[in-house]
Scaffold this motif. Sequence first.
Motif, PDB file in Angstrom:
ATOM      1  N   PHE A   1      10.085  56.264  48.705  1.00 12.38           N
ATOM      2  CA  PHE A   1      10.242  55.021  47.968  1.00 12.38           C
ATOM      3  C   PHE A   1      11.378  55.070  46.952  1.00 12.38           C
ATOM      4  CE2 PHE A   1       5.577  54.452  49.004  1.00 12.38           C
ATOM      5  CZ  PHE A   1       5.801  53.455  49.935  1.00 12.38           C
ATOM      6  N   GLU A   2      11.983  56.231  46.756  1.00 16.27           N
ATOM      7  CA  GLU A   2      13.076  56.279  45.783  1.00 16.27           C
ATOM      8  C   GLU A   2      14.216  55.368  46.229  1.00 16.27           C
ATOM      9  OE1 GLU A   2      15.902  59.252  43.180  1.00 16.27           O
ATOM     10  OE2 GLU A   2      14.879  60.045  44.945  1.00 16.27           O
ATOM     11  N   GLY A   3      14.626  55.486  47.493  1.00 17.32           N
ATOM     12  CA  GLY A   3      15.709  54.649  47.983  1.00 17.32           C
ATOM     13  C   GLY A   3      15.313  53.199  48.087  1.00 17.32           C
ATOM     14  N   SER A   4      14.196  52.928  48.753  1.00 18.60           N
ATOM     15  CA  SER A   4      13.825  51.545  49.047  1.00 18.60           C
ATOM     16  C   SER A   4      13.353  50.778  47.824  1.00 18.60           C
ATOM     17  CB  SER A   4      12.745  51.504  50.133  1.00 18.60           C
ATOM     18  OG  SER A   4      11.548  52.120  49.684  1.00 18.60           O
ATOM     19  N   LEU A   5      12.868  51.474  46.794  1.00 17.15           N
ATOM     20  CA  LEU A   5      12.431  50.792  45.570  1.00 17.15           C
ATOM     21  C   LEU A   5      13.453  50.947  44.448  1.00 17.15           C
ATOM     22  CD1 LEU A   5       8.584  51.524  45.431  1.00 17.15           C
ATOM     23  CD2 LEU A   5       9.731  49.425  46.131  1.00 17.15           C
ATOM     24  N   ILE A   6      13.640  52.177  43.954  1.00 15.44           N
ATOM     25  CA  ILE A   6      14.565  52.388  42.834  1.00 15.44           C
ATOM     26  C   ILE A   6      15.981  51.974  43.227  1.00 15.44           C
ATOM     27  CG2 ILE A   6      15.407  54.024  41.116  1.00 15.44           C
ATOM     28  CD1 ILE A   6      12.362  53.512  41.074  1.00 15.44           C
ATOM     29  N   GLY A   7      16.340  52.233  44.480  1.00 12.00           N
ATOM     30  CA  GLY A   7      17.670  51.887  44.944  1.00 12.00           C
ATOM     31  C   GLY A   7      17.785  50.509  45.547  1.00 12.00           C
ATOM     32  N   ASP A   8      16.693  49.729  45.501  1.00 10.29           N
ATOM     33  CA  ASP A   8      16.762  48.404  46.129  1.00 10.29           C
ATOM     34  C   ASP A   8      15.732  47.444  45.539  1.00 10.29           C
ATOM     35  OD1 ASP A   8      17.920  46.613  47.975  1.00 10.29           O
ATOM     36  OD2 ASP A   8      16.530  47.140  49.571  1.00 10.29           O
ATOM     37  N   LYS A   9      14.530  47.426  46.065  1.00 12.64           N
ATOM     38  CA  LYS A   9      13.590  46.324  45.834  1.00 12.64           C
ATOM     39  C   LYS A   9      13.015  46.234  44.426  1.00 12.64           C
ATOM     40  CE  LYS A   9      12.270  46.414  50.710  1.00 12.64           C
ATOM     41  NZ  LYS A   9      13.034  47.630  51.037  1.00 12.64           N
ATOM     42  N   ALA A  10      13.073  47.295  43.673  1.00  7.51           N
ATOM     43  CA  ALA A  10      12.556  47.228  42.297  1.00  7.51           C
ATOM     44  C   ALA A  10      13.506  46.495  41.366  1.00  7.51           C
ATOM     45  CB  ALA A  10      12.286  48.630  41.763  1.00  7.51           C
ATOM     46  N   ASN A  11      14.719  46.251  41.820  1.00  9.63           N
ATOM     47  CA  ASN A  11      15.724  45.567  41.005  1.00  9.63           C
ATOM     48  C   ASN A  11      15.650  44.054  41.226  1.00  9.63           C
ATOM     49  OD1 ASN A  11      17.726  47.945  40.076  1.00  9.63           O
ATOM     50  ND2 ASN A  11      16.967  48.354  42.136  1.00  9.63           N
ATOM     51  N   SER A  12      15.711  43.283  40.165  1.00  7.66           N
ATOM     52  CA  SER A  12      15.791  41.829  40.306  1.00  7.66           C
ATOM     53  C   SER A  12      17.179  41.437  40.786  1.00  7.66           C
ATOM     54  CB  SER A  12      15.510  41.137  38.968  1.00  7.66           C
ATOM     55  OG  SER A  12      14.130  41.141  38.684  1.00  7.66           O
ATOM     56  N   VAL A  13      17.226  40.621  41.826  1.00 10.85           N
ATOM     57  CA  VAL A  13      18.510  40.145  42.331  1.00 10.85           C
ATOM     58  C   VAL A  13      18.423  38.663  42.680  1.00 10.85           C
ATOM     59  CG1 VAL A  13      19.321  42.373  43.231  1.00 10.85           C
ATOM     60  CG2 VAL A  13      17.944  40.898  44.688  1.00 10.85           C
ATOM     61  N   VAL A  14      19.492  37.958  42.370  1.00  6.40           N
ATOM     62  CA  VAL A  14      19.671  36.554  42.762  1.00  6.40           C
ATOM     63  C   VAL A  14      21.051  36.474  43.407  1.00  6.40           C
ATOM     64  CG1 VAL A  14      19.887  34.175  41.970  1.00  6.40           C
ATOM     65  CG2 VAL A  14      18.212  35.707  40.892  1.00  6.40           C
ATOM     66  N   PHE A  15      21.128  35.993  44.626  1.00  5.15           N
ATOM     67  CA  PHE A  15      22.393  36.022  45.364  1.00  5.15           C
ATOM     68  C   PHE A  15      23.164  34.716  45.211  1.00  5.15           C
ATOM     69  CE2 PHE A  15      19.851  39.257  47.477  1.00  5.15           C
ATOM     70  CZ  PHE A  15      20.761  40.294  47.582  1.00  5.15           C
ATOM     71  N   ASP A  16      24.436  34.868  44.918  1.00  2.00           N
ATOM     72  CA  ASP A  16      25.362  33.735  44.863  1.00  2.00           C
ATOM     73  C   ASP A  16      26.080  33.662  46.208  1.00  2.00           C
ATOM     74  OD1 ASP A  16      27.428  31.956  44.517  1.00  2.00           O
ATOM     75  OD2 ASP A  16      28.339  32.987  42.816  1.00  2.00           O
ATOM     76  N   ASN A  17      25.734  32.662  47.026  1.00  2.03           N
ATOM     77  CA  ASN A  17      26.270  32.544  48.374  1.00  2.03           C
ATOM     78  C   ASN A  17      27.438  31.569  48.479  1.00  2.03           C
ATOM     79  OD1 ASN A  17      24.485  34.338  49.934  1.00  2.03           O
ATOM     80  ND2 ASN A  17      22.868  32.943  49.254  1.00  2.03           N
ATOM     81  N   SER A  18      28.158  31.386  47.383  1.00  2.73           N
ATOM     82  CA  SER A  18      29.281  30.442  47.382  1.00  2.73           C
ATOM     83  C   SER A  18      30.334  30.806  48.425  1.00  2.73           C
ATOM     84  CB  SER A  18      29.930  30.394  45.995  1.00  2.73           C
ATOM     85  OG  SER A  18      29.007  30.006  45.004  1.00  2.73           O
ATOM     86  N   LYS A  19      30.627  32.081  48.557  1.00  2.00           N
ATOM     87  CA  LYS A  19      31.664  32.512  49.507  1.00  2.00           C
ATOM     88  C   LYS A  19      31.255  32.177  50.927  1.00  2.00           C
ATOM     89  CE  LYS A  19      34.533  36.506  50.710  1.00  2.00           C
ATOM     90  NZ  LYS A  19      34.854  37.927  50.384  1.00  2.00           N
ATOM     91  N   LEU A  20      30.009  32.463  51.276  1.00  4.75           N
ATOM     92  CA  LEU A  20      29.506  32.145  52.618  1.00  4.75           C
ATOM     93  C   LEU A  20      29.620  30.653  52.898  1.00  4.75           C
ATOM     94  CD1 LEU A  20      27.958  32.768  55.262  1.00  4.75           C
ATOM     95  CD2 LEU A  20      25.832  32.529  53.926  1.00  4.75           C
ATOM     96  N   LYS A  21      29.240  29.836  51.933  1.00 12.87           N
ATOM     97  CA  LYS A  21      29.242  28.386  52.153  1.00 12.87           C
ATOM     98  C   LYS A  21      30.661  27.836  52.239  1.00 12.87           C
ATOM     99  CE  LYS A  21      24.719  27.849  50.037  1.00 12.87           C
ATOM    100  NZ  LYS A  21      23.943  27.362  48.873  1.00 12.87           N
TER     101      LYS A  21
END
Length: 346
Positions: free
Chosen positions: A262-282
């Motif tokens: 869980f170190e990678g999948s949590l500490i290195g990923d899912k435990a972090n709050s993220v909000v994605f700005d998809n302006s470039k994609l759009k």
Amino acid sequence: MKILLIGGTGTISTAISEKLIEEKHELYLLNRCQKNISLPQGFRSICADINNEVDVAEKLSEMEFDCVADFIAFVPSQLERDYRLFNGKTKQFIFISSASAYQKPSSNYVINEGTPLANPYWEYSRSKIACEDYLMKMYREYGFPVTIVRPSHTYCKASIPLGVHGKNGSYQVIKRMLEGKPVILHGDGTSLWTMTHSLDFAKAFSGLIGNLHAIGEAVQITSDETLSWNQIYKSIANALGVDFKPFYVASDFLAKAGAFDFEGSLIGDKANSVVFDNSKLKKLVPGFQAAIRFDTGIKECVDYIMSHRDCQREDPEFDGWCDKVINALEAALNFVKESGEQNDGC
């Protein structure tokens, strides 16, 4: 367009294959031909192991493509192989990287393609960064027409997306919910996350294929819907028709608890709050908007899994580990409470 997908039958790529078939592209799937039967008619199979470069080179010797996309490359040596195979043979090469490659811990919870890439906690993410570095070097120095795509947490009808699960996937957590047992959530369940349905991902991905403005660019593809992990698990419980019984455990404790990585999948990923700005994609794909709300998509997932026995892979090792963690932490809490009561008595 003439398109080759390396893989083409995974959680993300199956929906893309179906989308490209629907759009009447000339689609080729290069894989070991073990799961292609589940796709609708309208594609051509190239049965090969991509790791057997000599065999693949021979089978593709007379072929050129408008786009080649590799869904199963994880380390730079695999991209070096792809470069040898497809340089001069495709107008676009799409590499599937990962949003987990973004900086951890995050300096800003809003993520866009300009966010630095750095993840000291997860080798998987560091390998994806190294893959990106190699491909961009090939683009800058030799004009290799690369587009890098960064998915975040993408799910399909046969997969329940979770933060904490065992080696056999998500079903054991569903089973615990159905049995009325508590399920482990990392942290306090309030960190923010984004779930993207594979059908929405496929729409955006299709818009990048053959897109001249996407060459030499990295693009993230996610939904714009932001959820807390409490909301994610509550939506799953609602779809199952059961009560939501969370048991909160610190991510750092889970990472150190041993049995699962869980170190990678949590500490290195899912435990972090993220909000994605998809302006470039759009901007690259005008009109794109993720349309499948999570509570709607997860209901479809639950219905599918509960009606398909082959999706119900039990995991007694993970189930026992959950009970052990919960019992240990409850015992620790009771010990502290009792110690405090005794001190008050003195």
